[in-house]
Design a protein around this motif. Structure first.
Motif, PDB file in Angstrom:
ATOM      1  N   LEU A 126     -19.349 -16.410   3.825  1.00  0.00           N
ATOM      2  CA  LEU A 126     -20.407 -15.650   4.479  1.00  0.00           C
ATOM      3  C   LEU A 126     -21.628 -16.542   4.609  1.00  0.00           C
ATOM      4  N   GLN A 127     -22.096 -16.710   5.824  1.00  0.00           N
ATOM      5  CA  GLN A 127     -23.312 -17.462   6.083  1.00  0.00           C
ATOM      6  C   GLN A 127     -24.521 -16.577   5.756  1.00  0.00           C
ATOM      7  N   PRO A 128     -25.714 -17.161   5.628  1.00  0.00           N
ATOM      8  CA  PRO A 128     -26.910 -16.352   5.381  1.00  0.00           C
ATOM      9  C   PRO A 128     -27.065 -15.241   6.422  1.00  0.00           C
ATOM     10  N   ASN A 129     -27.417 -14.054   5.967  1.00  0.00           N
ATOM     11  CA  ASN A 129     -27.619 -12.841   6.777  1.00  0.00           C
ATOM     12  C   ASN A 129     -26.337 -12.270   7.389  1.00  0.00           C
ATOM     13  N   GLU A 130     -25.181 -12.747   6.985  1.00  0.00           N
ATOM     14  CA  GLU A 130     -23.919 -12.164   7.430  1.00  0.00           C
ATOM     15  C   GLU A 130     -23.501 -11.071   6.460  1.00  0.00           C
ATOM     16  N   HIS A 131     -22.773 -10.088   6.976  1.00  0.00           N
ATOM     17  CA  HIS A 131     -22.211  -9.051   6.113  1.00  0.00           C
ATOM     18  C   HIS A 131     -20.763  -8.801   6.517  1.00  0.00           C
ATOM     19  N   PHE A 132     -19.995  -8.224   5.569  1.00  0.00           N
ATOM     20  CA  PHE A 132     -18.574  -7.999   5.805  1.00  0.00           C
ATOM     21  C   PHE A 132     -18.113  -6.803   4.984  1.00  0.00           C
ATOM     22  N   THR A 133     -17.268  -5.961   5.578  1.00  0.00           N
ATOM     23  CA  THR A 133     -16.685  -4.832   4.867  1.00  0.00           C
ATOM     24  C   THR A 133     -15.349  -5.265   4.300  1.00  0.00           C
ATOM     25  N   LEU A 134     -15.234  -5.288   2.969  1.00  0.00           N
ATOM     26  CA  LEU A 134     -14.005  -5.714   2.302  1.00  0.00           C
ATOM     27  C   LEU A 134     -13.051  -4.558   2.042  1.00  0.00           C
ATOM     28  N   ALA A 135     -13.566  -3.367   1.813  1.00  0.00           N
ATOM     29  CA  ALA A 135     -12.732  -2.173   1.631  1.00  0.00           C
ATOM     30  C   ALA A 135     -13.264  -1.110   2.582  1.00  0.00           C
ATOM     31  N   VAL A 136     -12.464  -0.784   3.587  1.00  0.00           N
ATOM     32  CA  VAL A 136     -12.910   0.164   4.609  1.00  0.00           C
ATOM     33  C   VAL A 136     -12.763   1.601   4.109  1.00  0.00           C
ATOM     34  N   PRO A 137     -13.624   2.502   4.575  1.00  0.00           N
ATOM     35  CA  PRO A 137     -13.551   3.900   4.140  1.00  0.00           C
ATOM     36  C   PRO A 137     -12.436   4.655   4.863  1.00  0.00           C
ATOM     37  N   ASP A 138     -11.181   4.377   4.495  1.00  0.00           N
ATOM     38  CA  ASP A 138     -10.037   4.994   5.180  1.00  0.00           C
ATOM     39  C   ASP A 138      -9.343   6.069   4.343  1.00  0.00           C
ATOM     40  N   GLY A 139      -9.973   6.492   3.242  1.00  0.00           N
ATOM     41  CA  GLY A 139      -9.403   7.530   2.399  1.00  0.00           C
ATOM     42  C   GLY A 139      -8.576   7.016   1.239  1.00  0.00           C
ATOM     43  N   THR A 140      -8.375   5.708   1.158  1.00  0.00           N
ATOM     44  CA  THR A 140      -7.611   5.146   0.052  1.00  0.00           C
ATOM     45  C   THR A 140      -8.546   4.751  -1.086  1.00  0.00           C
ATOM     46  N   ILE A 141      -7.959   4.548  -2.262  1.00  0.00           N
ATOM     47  CA  ILE A 141      -8.702   4.112  -3.447  1.00  0.00           C
ATOM     48  C   ILE A 141      -8.073   2.807  -3.909  1.00  0.00           C
ATOM     49  N   THR A 142      -8.884   1.811  -4.214  1.00  0.00           N
ATOM     50  CA  THR A 142      -8.366   0.501  -4.575  1.00  0.00           C
ATOM     51  C   THR A 142      -9.167  -0.135  -5.706  1.00  0.00           C
ATOM     52  N   LYS A 143      -8.539  -1.119  -6.332  1.00  0.00           N
ATOM     53  CA  LYS A 143      -9.223  -1.956  -7.305  1.00  0.00           C
ATOM     54  C   LYS A 143      -9.628  -3.236  -6.576  1.00  0.00           C
ATOM     55  N   VAL A 144     -10.883  -3.616  -6.692  1.00  0.00           N
ATOM     56  CA  VAL A 144     -11.398  -4.785  -5.983  1.00  0.00           C
ATOM     57  C   VAL A 144     -11.803  -5.846  -6.993  1.00  0.00           C
TER      58      VAL A 144
END
Length: 104
Positions: free
Chosen positions: A47-65
């Motif tokens: 990730l460069q400065p001021n970049e953002h990224f969604t690693l776990a999307v809100p799709d109804g699942t539950i995960t360990k990150v």
């Protein structure tokens, strides 16, 4: 028989300023944003400065990150006037929601 309630928390904000590994259980959504002046690697994603990224999307699942966070060691491209503000060189925001199980 005990009833079990699932409660989704509000947003949780973490600010990371050094290399580390973070594990978060029961995540429903997770986003990272690089607010620093140097690149940051999250699980080998840069990730460069001021970049953002969604690693776990809100799709109804539950995960360990598991996040392996490594900041770049170079100061290339940073103006001399900003070098004295070391607290802004490395700054990653982690924003997530997680599910909590409660017994009634």
């Amino acid at each position: 028989m005990n009833d079990i309630s699932l409660i989704e928390t509000g947003l949780v904000f973490l600010k990371v300023k050094s290399d580390r590994e973070i594990t978060i259980d029961n995540v429903t959504t997770l986003q990272v944003k690089n607010n620093g002046l140097v690149s940051v690697f999250i699980n080998e994603l840069e990730l460069q400065p001021n970049e953002h990224f969604t690693l776990a999307v809100p799709d109804g699942t539950i995960t360990k990150v598991v996040l392996d966070i490594q900041f770049s060691q170079t100061d290339n491209g940073i103006n001399e006037e900003f070098k004295k503000f070391s607290w802004h060189k490395k700054e990653l925001d982690i924003i997530y929601r997680k599910l909590i199980t409660c017994k009634n």
